[in-house]
Design an enzyme around this catalytic site. Structure first.
Site, PDB file in Angstrom:
ATOM      1  N   ASP A   1     -19.048   9.239 -11.987  1.00 57.62           N
ATOM      2  CA  ASP A   1     -17.858   9.634 -12.746  1.00 57.62           C
ATOM      3  C   ASP A   1     -18.071  11.008 -13.389  1.00 57.62           C
ATOM      4  O   ASP A   1     -19.206  11.410 -13.652  1.00 57.62           O
ATOM      5  CB  ASP A   1     -17.577   8.578 -13.824  1.00 57.62           C
ATOM      6  CG  ASP A   1     -16.123   8.585 -14.265  1.00 57.62           C
ATOM      7  OD1 ASP A   1     -15.307   9.286 -13.630  1.00 57.62           O
ATOM      8  OD2 ASP A   1     -15.794   7.879 -15.226  1.00 57.62           O
TER       9      ASP A   1
ATOM     10  N   HIS B   1     -19.027  17.584 -14.867  1.00 56.62           N
ATOM     11  CA  HIS B   1     -19.505  17.840 -16.227  1.00 56.62           C
ATOM     12  C   HIS B   1     -20.978  18.235 -16.264  1.00 56.62           C
ATOM     13  O   HIS B   1     -21.543  18.407 -17.341  1.00 56.62           O
ATOM     14  CB  HIS B   1     -19.267  16.615 -17.115  1.00 56.62           C
ATOM     15  CG  HIS B   1     -17.814  16.426 -17.434  1.00 56.62           C
ATOM     16  ND1 HIS B   1     -17.364  15.493 -18.327  1.00 56.62           N
ATOM     17  CD2 HIS B   1     -16.709  17.056 -16.980  1.00 56.62           C
ATOM     18  CE1 HIS B   1     -16.048  15.550 -18.410  1.00 56.62           C
ATOM     19  NE2 HIS B   1     -15.637  16.487 -17.592  1.00 56.62           N
TER      20      HIS B   1
ATOM     21  N   GLU C   1     -16.336  11.378  -8.353  1.00 56.79           N
ATOM     22  CA  GLU C   1     -15.051  11.551  -9.024  1.00 56.79           C
ATOM     23  C   GLU C   1     -15.042  12.956  -9.604  1.00 56.79           C
ATOM     24  O   GLU C   1     -15.641  13.218 -10.643  1.00 56.79           O
ATOM     25  CB  GLU C   1     -14.863  10.489 -10.122  1.00 56.79           C
ATOM     26  CG  GLU C   1     -13.521  10.576 -10.839  1.00 56.79           C
ATOM     27  CD  GLU C   1     -13.532  11.514 -12.037  1.00 56.79           C
ATOM     28  OE1 GLU C   1     -12.449  11.943 -12.482  1.00 56.79           O
ATOM     29  OE2 GLU C   1     -14.626  11.841 -12.540  1.00 56.79           O
TER      30      GLU C   1
END
Length: 294
Positions: A7, A11, A50
């Site tokens: 996920d 980032h 993702e």
């Protein structure tokens, strides 16, 4: 553990995920060698990413902003969640299927996408009022790529619950009572919707050509297509016809896929028939034909 669904991938730095894939793969192979009776097969470690906003038409280059583009598939991932399926599903069958097939057997060859039409936090699902539940199944489960079924997709669970706010609209109680009562949902009943999803799901599970094969249209009316797949000496081929009339059985074009005299089976009705003149007719009216070698 034979794979990760990662996920919020963007980032952190792409190389971190590549290193994770390398180390996880080594650990998985060690485990398989040490546990030969427990292994489920010999597939390599698998990772799905993702990357918010990624669409299949981005291919191998996702714009991170600031003139930075990343090929996430080159950084440890085998597949990427496709955020555009929910809107792409508004297209006709042929454009949807051919565009996805061209992408997966072109720029993305060797990799895949994970498609969805609704999810726990996507505020723009396809058909939230569930007016087209059979069409939704056709598009999600028959589209090239992998498919993620969100709970209630298969039972026409409403995604616009009265009084709910935000993501709560997407997370209502599972509609078990409607399934048990066989509630009417538009022109279909809930149990009929679930059985349609189940039939397509069983066909897809048994035939890798559905999700992984090369797509080609065979006829425009009734809309009919073939999928052909070959890997490691194993091959699979299927023919699918959609939006068939409910009041009469039509012949299905299978020329170039199945030969005259060959017996094939329709996974939707369970009927078998012999190919003649490049076509097959099962004699039972159904909205879909899912044809494979008997």
């Amino acid at each position: 553990v034979d794979g990760f669904r990662a996920d919020t991938v963007k980032h952190t730095e792409p190389g971190v995920w590549k290193e994770l894939k390398q180390e996880a793969s080594l650990a998985y192979e060690d485990w398989k060698r040490a546990n030969p009776a427990k292994r489920l097969g010999n597939q390599p470690f698998f990772m799905v990413s993702e990357v918010y906003g990624y669409a299949i038409n981005h291919g191998r280059s996702f714009d991170m902003g600031g003139n930075v583009k990343v090929d996430w598939l080159a950084n440890g991932f085998d597949s990427m969640i496709n955020f555009s399926m929910k809107s792409d599903a508004a297209q006709g069958y042929e454009k949807l299927f051919s565009d996805y097939s061209n992408a997966l057997h072109g720029p993305m060859k060797g990799y895949s996408v994970l498609n969805y039409i609704s999810s726990h936090d996507d505020g723009s699902p396809y058909d939230p009022a569930r007016q087209r539940p059979l069409e939704s199944a056709n598009k999600l489960l028959l589209a090239p790529g992998a498919a993620q079924i969100y709970y209630g997709d298969e039972t026409a669970r409403l995604l616009n619950s009265e009084g709910a706010q935000g993501d709560a609209k997407l997370r209502s109680f599972m509609n078990w009572d409607e399934l048990k009562a066989n509630t009417q949902r538009g022109i279909h009943r809930v149990a009929e919707v679930r059985e349609h999803w189940a039939k397509l799901g069983r066909f897809r599970a048994a035939h890798p050509a559905v999700g992984a094969g090369v797509h080609q249209m065979l006829a425009s009316s009734p809309y009919t297509f073939k999928r052909t797949w070959q890997k490691d000496g194993v091959s699979d081929r299927v023919v699918v016809a959609l939006d068939l009339p409910n009041d009469k059985a039509l012949p299905i074009s299978v020329a170039g896929v199945f030969n005259d005299g060959q017996t094939v089976r329709d996974w939707y009705t369970g009927k078998s028939a012999v190919v003649s003149g490049g076509k097959v007719q099962f004699g039972v009216a159904a909205p879909v034909a899912l044809v494979a070698q008997d």
